[in-house]
Motif scaffolding. Structure first.
Motif, short mmCIF file in Angstrom:
data_model
loop_
_atom_site.label_atom_id
_atom_site.label_comp_id
_atom_site.label_asym_id
_atom_site.label_seq_id
_atom_site.Cartn_x
_atom_site.Cartn_y
_atom_site.Cartn_z
N UNK A 104 -1.24 14.74 -7.36
CA UNK A 104 -0.73 16.09 -7.29
C UNK A 104 -0.76 16.78 -8.65
N UNK A 105 -0.40 16.01 -9.69
CA UNK A 105 -0.44 16.58 -11.04
C UNK A 105 -1.87 16.90 -11.47
N UNK A 106 -2.82 15.99 -11.13
CA UNK A 106 -4.21 16.21 -11.52
C UNK A 106 -4.77 17.44 -10.80
N UNK A 107 -4.43 17.56 -9.51
CA UNK A 107 -4.96 18.69 -8.73
C UNK A 107 -4.47 20.01 -9.29
N UNK A 108 -3.20 20.07 -9.67
CA UNK A 108 -2.68 21.30 -10.24
C UNK A 108 -3.42 21.68 -11.52
N UNK A 109 -3.68 20.67 -12.36
CA UNK A 109 -4.38 20.92 -13.62
C UNK A 109 -5.82 21.40 -13.36
N UNK A 163 0.80 -1.20 0.00
CA UNK A 163 0.00 0.00 0.00
C UNK A 163 0.85 1.27 0.00
N UNK A 164 1.97 1.25 0.73
CA UNK A 164 2.84 2.42 0.77
C UNK A 164 3.42 2.72 -0.61
N UNK A 165 3.81 1.65 -1.30
CA UNK A 165 4.36 1.83 -2.63
C UNK A 165 3.30 2.42 -3.58
N UNK A 166 2.11 1.81 -3.53
CA UNK A 166 1.04 2.30 -4.41
C UNK A 166 0.63 3.72 -4.04
N UNK A 167 0.67 4.01 -2.74
CA UNK A 167 0.28 5.35 -2.30
C UNK A 167 1.24 6.40 -2.81
N UNK A 168 2.54 6.08 -2.82
CA UNK A 168 3.51 7.05 -3.31
C UNK A 168 3.26 7.41 -4.76
N UNK A 169 3.03 6.38 -5.57
CA UNK A 169 2.76 6.63 -6.98
C UNK A 169 1.45 7.41 -7.16
N UNK A 170 0.45 7.03 -6.37
CA UNK A 170 -0.86 7.69 -6.48
C UNK A 170 -0.78 9.15 -6.10
N UNK A 171 0.04 9.47 -5.09
CA UNK A 171 0.18 10.85 -4.65
C UNK A 171 0.79 11.72 -5.74
#
Length: 876
Positions: A587-592, A575-583
């Motif tokens: 972050x990119x989606x939120x900026x857009x 989950x930690x690994x997947x969470x890092x990628x998801x974050x």
């Protein structure tokens, strides 16, 4: 009702040495008179009269401790006492209660609140309890019963917390008293029964049980449960005699007298009231004496002993005034007023009844208020029987109905069956005099139903049996004492021995019965212990099995928890690994999204600002146009008012008149015309089609046409004027060539001021006049001016009225107005009743009343005005 805890303190202050001697003498005289009556077969009424005379003498011989001196003494102690401890709390509380008794409620409340503050600071629970009770008594005496109840409930929690049975009993009785004052009788009964249960736990608490039983019986009397009330009173009397408490005996004899009075057994009521007087004088309780004299006076009134009744009632009022018992004062006023009704002295009766109603209203005593209103209804009904004319009789009967309905409503809201019964009887009498036999019969049926439910024959027989049983037991006890005295004082040794043997045998029987009961109880206790042992063993076995099952369950839960923990660790790493990628992705989606949202928001704000500017501009344009239109209409109103007759002309032609005119939309389609016409006065009330500006334009046309048709060298009849007006209106509106439905309703009359003769013609509009207590109506023709294209002939009515006759004309706006509780039209019937009610008033007052009634009617239905309104009234 004050709880017995405060009463015990009060009794300690009542007795001075001289008073105690007088009371002991009165008690001996009581016993002596009763014995003389029994031995010499003196009639009970003679003994009762003797006792009553004795009571009156002893009332004036009593020397009570001076309450003010005691208060001054306590004030001096408080001034010299400097410590802030529990003794100061007790001083504050004692002063609060004494000031409450003297009706100085401001001082009483001040001391009660000081006691409460200091006891909370000292964490003195008993003091806090007493301070809450003292403050509650102040609230109760000033009619703030809800506040008093709140205090009593808080005090009850404290009494339960400290496990003080005396305080628990007293507080629960105060709670019951508050509930009863609020007509919450079921809750009051529960509180009083709870106090009784606590009192029964104390073997030496006969006196406390007596007060509880008496209080329960008082609530049952209010509810009409006389069988249960008498049962509780007799039980209380037995305990009071056992405790040898004169005050408790007097209180319960008074309650017994009240029950018999309610059951219309007035001989018994008088007897028990006299017995209550003797005991109450021994107890030196003026408040209780006042209430007892009150019952005795009412019983004597029913027995037609009017002189004795008034003396007793005046004694009750004097004593109640002295101790500031406002309820008893008001009840005495009511009873004296009722007595003067029976004696045919209306002036005295009305004076006393008015004072009683004022006092009952001031105290908020619903029971007394219902009784007084019923008495006032009876008073008016009697006066109507000797009225000098029909108008006076009708007015008196209306007043009687009003008072009886007030009595019934108060009794129904407070849940008082006896008072409801009396109110229904008053209604029946009044309806009977009015000739409304259906309503009279219905009210009498309700009275009979309540009478049967309150005291049917079975209950009366049961109460008589209960009372007879108690009297037999009391006489048996007196006979047993008398026999013992004779045997002990006699010279016959054999009789004394026989008595001793009987006593010994009775004692042996009693001991044998006690041993049997003890053995039986022990056997029951042994059997009960065995059952408890078996039950405890079963519970122990079940508990052991339960613990074993719980241990096994917990062991399995631990194993499952370890497996879940390992799996959770593995899932956590992934989950930690997947969470890092998801974050990173998020972050990119939120900026857009933020970038696009900001750009879109700017565009939306620009569009919104543009729209707001356009809306504001349109709003300003509309407001200016509205102001312009309103100004134009107001100017039109001035023009319309200018064509109406001037006030000086109206006053000259009709000295006593009023005009109630209420346009719906500033200008009106209704108008009126008053003018001289060939030696007579022409009066026209017109209602044109429409309202607002269209109606106003139509009214201008109609006014001009009315001028035209009345400008003739020879006089026309009223009907001929309307016929010509119809013809001219049809021409003016070109009704032959158009589908116009415009027209008007009109009431027109020609008045000869010297002879009061009137010619009347109407188009859908009537003439009303008042005569002999009725509103009469002359209807016009059933068609309007301009309604049809053909020639119309209107009828002329020739009327002759006496001087001082009130006449009304009205457009349909008032009677067609929606409103009221059911949101319906006002209707002609209600308008005629309104004319009938106000026709004798002055002109300006009539106009004001029409406006008030209309406003109230509209507000009840939450309705706006639906049409123009015009009412014209004049007195010949």
């Amino acid at each position: 009702m004050e709880c017995f805890l405060t009463t015990e303190n009060r009794i300690a202050d009542f007795f001075a040495v001289r008073s105690l001697c007088v009371f002991k003498i009165s008690f001996k005289l009581e016993s002596l008179l009763l014995r003389i009556g029994n031995r010499h077969k003196t009639t009970q009424s003679a003994v009762s009269r003797t006792l009553t005379v004795l009571c009156c003498i002893l009332v004036h011989l009593q020397v009570f401790a001076q309450g003010n001196k005691k208060i001054d003494s306590l004030e001096n102690v408080l001034a010299t006492y400097s410590k802030l401890d529990t003794n100061r709390v007790n001083l504050y509380t004692d002063l609060a209660r004494r000031y409450t008794a003297t009706k100085n409620q401001n001082k009483a409340l001040d001391y009660a609140q000081q006691a409460l503050i200091l006891s909370e600071k000292l964490r003195f629970d008993a003091g806090k309890h007493d301070a809450l009770i003292a403050e509650g008594l102040v609230y109760s005496s000033t009619g703030q019963v809800e506040k008093a109840l709140s205090n009593y409930l808080k005090a009850n929690d404290i009494a339960s917390k400290v496990n003080d049975k005396n305080r628990q009993i007293g507080t629960k009785l105060n709670i019951a008293s508050a509930y009863a004052a609020l007509s919450r009788y079921e809750e009051g009964l529960l509180a009083a029964q709870s106090a009784l249960e606590i009192a029964k736990q104390d073997q030496l608490a006969e006196l406390k049980q007596t007060y509880c039983l008496n209080f329960i019986s008082n609530i049952q009397i209010k509810r009409g449960n006389y069988d249960r009330a008498i049962e509780n009173i007799l039980a209380a009397l037995t305990l009071a005699e056992k405790a040898n408490d004169a005050r408790a005996k007097g209180t319960n004899y008074r309650s017994l007298a009240l029950c018999h009075s309610r059951l219309e057994n007035y001989e018994s009521a008088a007897k028990y009231a006299q017995m209550a007087l003797v005991s109450t004088i021994v107890a030196s309780d003026k408040r209780e004496l006042a209430r007892t004299y009150l019952i005795l006076g009412k019983a004597n009134s029913k027995l037609k002993k009017n002189d004795e009744s008034i003396k007793s009632l005046q004694m009750a009022m004097s004593l109640a005034t002295e101790v500031k018992d406002e309820i008893s004062v008001a009840s005495a006023l009511s009873a004296i007023g009722d007595e003067y009704i029976a004696l045919k002295k209306p002036d005295s009766a009305r004076m006393y009844l008015d004072k009683a109603r004022l006092a009952a209203n001031k105290m908020g005593d619903k029971q007394l208020l219902s009784i007084v209103n019923s008495q006032i209804a009876d008073f008016y009904t009697q006066q109507a029987g000797s009225a000098i004319n029909q108008d006076s009789k009708r007015a008196l009967l209306d007043a009687s109905l009003y008072a009886a309905h007030e009595a019934l409503g108060t009794a129904t809201n407070a849940g008082l069956p006896e008072e409801r019964k009396i109110a229904f009887l008053r209604l029946s009498d009044t309806y009977l005099q009015q000739g409304n036999y259906g309503a009279a019969l219905e009210s009498f049926k309700n009275y009979k139903n309540l009478s049967d439910s309150i005291a049917n024959m079975q209950k009366r027989e049961q109460l008589v049996r209960m009372q007879a049983q108690y009297d037999v037991e009391a006489k048996s006890r007196e006979l047993e004492i008398a026999n013992k005295e004779v045997l002990l004082r006699g010279s016959d040794l054999e009789k004394a021995k026989l008595l001793a043997e009987q006593i010994k045998l009775a004692a042996e029987n009693e001991r044998e019965r006690n041993r049997f009961l003890l053995a039986e109880n022990e056997l029951n206790d042994t059997e009960l212990e065995k059952q408890w042992a078996v039950q405890r063993k079963m519970e122990s076995d079940n508990l052991a099995k339960l613990k074993e099952n719980q241990l096994l369950k917990k062991e399995k839960e631990l194993q499952n928890l370890e497996l879940e923990t390992q799996k959770e660790q593995n899932r956590l790493q992934l989950g930690l690994l997947a969470a890092g990628l998801s974050l990173l992705l998020l972050f990119g989606i939120v900026l857009f999204v933020l970038y696009r949202s900001n750009a879109q928001k700017k565009r939306s704000n620009q569009l919104l600002q543009t729209k707001n500017d356009e809306i504001n501009e349109q709003k300003l344009i509309i407001e200016k146009k509205g102001q312009s239109i309103t100004a134009s209409i107001n100017y039109a109103l001035r023009i319309q008012k200018a064509i109406l007759p001037q006030q000086n002309v109206l006053n000259a032609l009709l000295p006593e008149h009023f005009i109630f005119m209420k346009p719906r939309d500033i200008v009106s389609g209704d108008f009126y015309r008053v003018d001289s016409y060939h030696g007579r006065t022409l009066i026209a009330i017109c209602d044109c089609t429409g309202h607002g500006v269209p109606g106003a334009i139509m009214s201008m046309i109609a006014n001009d046409l009315l001028n035209l048709v009345t400008y003739t060298p020879e006089p026309l009849s009223a009907g001929a004027i309307l016929s010509r007006l119809h013809t001219e209106l049809c021409k003016s509106l070109h009704k032959e060539d158009t589908a116009s439905r415009d027209g008007m309703d009109i009431a027109l009359c020609l008045l000869n001021r010297e002879s009061n003769a009137i010619e009347f013609a109407g188009a859908h509009s009537p003439l009303y006049w008042i005569a002999e207590g009725q509103c009469n109506e002359v209807k016009g023709n059933a068609f309007s001016i301009g309604e049809k294209k053909t020639i119309l002939n209107f009828d002329t009515h020739h009327l002759q009225f006496p001087e001082n006759t009130q006449i009304y004309f009205a457009s349909d706006g008032y009677r067609d107005q929606f409103g009221g509780p059911n949101n319906r039209r006002f209707q002609s019937r209600n308008l005629k009743n309104l004319f009938l009610r106000i026709h004798q008033w002055k002109a300006d007052k009539q106009s004001n009343e029409l406006d008030k009634v209309l406003t109230d009617w509209r507000l009840q239905g939450n309705e706006r005005q639906t049409d123009d309104i015009l009412i014209f009234g004049m007195r010949l």
